[in-house]
Design a protein around this motif. Structure first.
Motif, PDB file in Angstrom:
ATOM      1  N   LYS A  71      -4.621  -0.658  -7.631  1.00  0.00           N
ATOM      2  CA  LYS A  71      -6.212  -0.085  -7.359  1.00  0.00           C
ATOM      3  C   LYS A  71      -6.204   0.891  -6.878  1.00  0.00           C
ATOM      4  CE  LYS A  71     -10.111  -1.629  -4.304  1.00  0.00           C
ATOM      5  NZ  LYS A  71     -10.209  -2.822  -2.516  1.00  0.00           N
ATOM      6  N   THR A  79      -7.681   4.141  -5.022  1.00  0.00           N
ATOM      7  CA  THR A  79      -8.916   4.485  -3.759  1.00  0.00           C
ATOM      8  C   THR A  79      -8.983   5.628  -3.956  1.00  0.00           C
ATOM      9  OG1 THR A  79      -9.008   3.088  -3.904  1.00  0.00           O
ATOM     10  CG2 THR A  79      -9.890   3.910  -2.234  1.00  0.00           C
ATOM     11  N   TYR A  80      -9.651   7.059  -3.876  1.00  0.00           N
ATOM     12  CA  TYR A  80     -10.216   8.160  -3.867  1.00  0.00           C
ATOM     13  C   TYR A  80     -11.105   8.692  -3.237  1.00  0.00           C
ATOM     14  CZ  TYR A  80     -10.162  13.393  -4.269  1.00  0.00           C
ATOM     15  OH  TYR A  80     -11.077  15.099  -3.863  1.00  0.00           O
ATOM     16  N   GLY A  95     -13.521   6.597  -1.745  1.00  0.00           N
ATOM     17  CA  GLY A  95     -15.101   5.880  -1.709  1.00  0.00           C
ATOM     18  C   GLY A  95     -14.802   4.940  -3.511  1.00  0.00           C
ATOM     19  N   ARG A  96     -14.399   6.569  -3.969  1.00  0.00           N
ATOM     20  CA  ARG A  96     -14.607   6.185  -5.666  1.00  0.00           C
ATOM     21  C   ARG A  96     -12.873   5.330  -5.911  1.00  0.00           C
ATOM     22  NH1 ARG A  96     -13.910  12.212  -7.388  1.00  0.00           N
ATOM     23  NH2 ARG A  96     -15.328  12.798  -6.112  1.00  0.00           N
ATOM     24  N   VAL A  97     -13.266   4.409  -6.909  1.00  0.00           N
ATOM     25  CA  VAL A  97     -12.057   2.614  -7.175  1.00  0.00           C
ATOM     26  C   VAL A  97     -11.850   3.406  -8.778  1.00  0.00           C
ATOM     27  CG1 VAL A  97     -11.484   1.183  -7.060  1.00  0.00           C
ATOM     28  CG2 VAL A  97     -12.996   1.665  -4.582  1.00  0.00           C
ATOM     29  N   ARG A  98     -10.570   3.021  -8.777  1.00  0.00           N
ATOM     30  CA  ARG A  98      -9.914   2.969 -10.306  1.00  0.00           C
ATOM     31  C   ARG A  98      -8.927   2.114 -10.756  1.00  0.00           C
ATOM     32  NH1 ARG A  98     -10.985   8.138 -13.096  1.00  0.00           N
ATOM     33  NH2 ARG A  98      -9.974   6.834 -15.525  1.00  0.00           N
ATOM     34  N   ASN A  99      -8.961   1.482 -11.894  1.00  0.00           N
ATOM     35  CA  ASN A  99      -7.976   0.981 -11.609  1.00  0.00           C
ATOM     36  C   ASN A  99      -6.961   0.969 -12.459  1.00  0.00           C
ATOM     37  OD1 ASN A  99      -8.016  -1.428  -9.982  1.00  0.00           O
ATOM     38  ND2 ASN A  99      -9.530  -2.598 -11.857  1.00  0.00           N
ATOM     39  N   ARG A 138       0.972  -1.018  -0.270  1.00  0.00           N
ATOM     40  CA  ARG A 138      -0.175   0.239  -0.091  1.00  0.00           C
ATOM     41  C   ARG A 138       0.741   1.063  -0.417  1.00  0.00           C
ATOM     42  NH1 ARG A 138      -2.448  -3.737   2.768  1.00  0.00           N
ATOM     43  NH2 ARG A 138      -4.747  -4.224   2.220  1.00  0.00           N
ATOM     44  N   VAL A 178      -4.306  10.136  -3.777  1.00  0.00           N
ATOM     45  CA  VAL A 178      -5.288   8.674  -3.676  1.00  0.00           C
ATOM     46  C   VAL A 178      -4.424   7.586  -3.139  1.00  0.00           C
ATOM     47  CG1 VAL A 178      -6.434   9.420  -5.754  1.00  0.00           C
ATOM     48  CG2 VAL A 178      -3.480   8.089  -6.121  1.00  0.00           C
ATOM     49  N   SER A 179      -4.820   6.180  -2.640  1.00  0.00           N
ATOM     50  CA  SER A 179      -3.816   5.290  -1.941  1.00  0.00           C
ATOM     51  C   SER A 179      -3.808   4.264  -3.257  1.00  0.00           C
ATOM     52  CB  SER A 179      -5.333   4.403  -1.150  1.00  0.00           C
ATOM     53  OG  SER A 179      -5.688   5.819  -0.009  1.00  0.00           O
ATOM     54  N   ASP A 209     -16.524   8.888 -11.213  1.00  0.00           N
ATOM     55  CA  ASP A 209     -15.534   7.923 -10.937  1.00  0.00           C
ATOM     56  C   ASP A 209     -13.649   9.442 -10.975  1.00  0.00           C
ATOM     57  OD1 ASP A 209     -16.874   5.924  -9.239  1.00  0.00           O
ATOM     58  OD2 ASP A 209     -15.957   4.761 -11.108  1.00  0.00           O
TER      59      ASP A 209
END
Length: 415
Positions: free
Chosen positions: A285, A287-288, A290-294, A58, A334-335, A326
């Protein structure tokens, strides 16, 4: 009497104290120490079973535009129109019209170039006609010259047949007529050469006119300023009526076709990631809020940050601004979750099994020993570690103190 009492009374007191001390010594009680056995702690253990595990590495990074491009016109002129979409913060599509520049001067340039082309073509047509006429005149002059030369040869033969000596007269040999024919032939050739030169000149003028027309048409196209890519508007320093030139900036755009996100990774995280060549192109993956993108693992920057001693991994995200909800706006933190290399000797233990300094306590032959392990991950009250063997018994009981090789008992029901 008084003196006798002063002498006898202290002796009596000393004698009584001495007698009491002797009595206490004879009648004292001896306290025998009670030897107590050290209590042996009861502990609970879990048996280690190794399994395959793919760690998740992470990190966190910031979404930043990869380019900010100033949009400049390629021609000069007055702005007749600026698009309403050219507003700070909005997304401009590729090819969308940003502004229109007054094209009157470039229309005149095109008309002038077209006139030059017509003039060059007319000049070439006239020169071609002159070439044809000169060739015809040259042909006539050649025929006349040949006839005069034939008559001169006949006159010379006749002069010799008559037995006359010396050269025949010039008039008899048709010298004036021959010179006149030669002059006419030379004039025809000169006229032809001049006409051919005018043709070459006309060709050059034609090419220049066509180039000028192409330049004017290109300038006319450039009077319409379009977005070279899909981008986000950052700045618009002009408006209707402004006079611009190739040195002017109409707008500043940020590219939004993709974005490269820098994710700092510590050396330990890099070791879990595995060989970079094997993970390039893999999914990451992101995450921002609650939004998730690849995103895609794109590359490593290959330099160590001297301040944090981390390496930057580059994750590429296509279309950070798209039609959905998104969006990953520029400036957002972002994570990022990377999939690490597969571990085949990982142990899953309760979280309380991990002690200070990254160690665990092992139960061996009724004693506790400590062993250093490598913490890989934490999962809902459990930990994943490396450095243990199948069947190792790990203590999970809280210990107030620890001494290596201390004696312990297994709690009834313990593993």
């Amino acid at each position: 009497m008084k003196r006798v009492l002063q002498f006898i009374l202290p002796l009596c007191v000393l004698g009584g104290g001495f007698s009491g001390a002797l009595w206490l010594l004879k009648n004292r009680k001896t306290v025998e120490p009670i030897v107590r056995e050290q209590p042996v702690p009861l502990i609970e253990v879990v048996a280690v079973g190794l399994k395959d595990y793919r760690p998740v590495i992470r990190g966190q990074g910031r979404v930043m535009p990869r380019r900010e491009i100033p949009i400049t016109p390629q021609v000069s002129g007055k702005l007749l129109d600026v698009s309403d979409e050219l507003t700070e913060g909005l997304i401009i599509e590729q090819g969308e019209i940003l502004a229109r520049i007054d094209d009157a001067d470039y229309l005149l340039s095109r008309r002038s170039a077209e006139a030059d082309i017509l003039s060059a073509k007319a000049s070439m047509t006239n020169a071609l006609a002159q070439v044809a006429s000169a060739r015809a005149q040259a042909s006539q002059a050649e025929s006349r010259l040949a006839a005069e030369q034939a008559e001169a040869a006949a006159a010379r033969s006749e002069w010799r047949l008559l037995g006359r000596e010396g050269e025949p007269p010039a008039l008899l040999l048709r010298a004036p007529q021959i010179r006149e024919a030669e002059t006419a032939l030379a004039a025809a050739h000169a006229q032809k050469d001049a006409a051919l030169a005018r043709i070459d000149s006309g060709k050059a003028l034609l090419e220049a006119g066509e180039a000028a027309r192409a330049k004017a048409e290109l300038d006319l196209e450039r009077c319409i300023v379009r977005s070279p890519f899909r981008g986000r508007v950052v700045q618009v320093p002009v408006d209707h009526g402004a006079v611009v030139s190739p040195a002017s900036v109409i707008a500043v755009l940020q590219r939004v076709d993709f974005v490269d996100i820098r994710i700092p990774l510590a050396p330990r995280q890099l070791s879990l990631l595995g060989p970079v060549a094997e993970v390039v192109g893999g999914n990451v993956k992101l995450t921002y809020h609650g939004r998730v993108r690849n995103g895609k693992f794109h590359r490593m920057l290959g330099a160590l940050d001297p301040g944090t001693y981390t390496h930057d991994a580059i994750v590429r995200l296509l279309e950070p601004y798209h039609a959905g909800k998104d969006n990953f706006e520029f400036g957002a933190y972002v994570s990022a979750d990377f999939k690490g290399a597969l571990l085949t000797d990982a142990a899953l233990l309760p979280e309380q099994a991990l002690r200070e300094n990254g160690r665990v306590y092992l139960f061996v032959n009724g004693e506790l020993i400590d062993r250093e392990v490598q913490l890989i991950d934490r999962l809902d009250g459990q930990i994943v570690v490396l450095g243990l063997a199948t069947g190792d018994q790990v203590c999970v009981t809280p210990m107030e103190s620890f001494v290596r090789h201390m004696k312990v008992h297994l709690e009834v029901g313990g593993s």
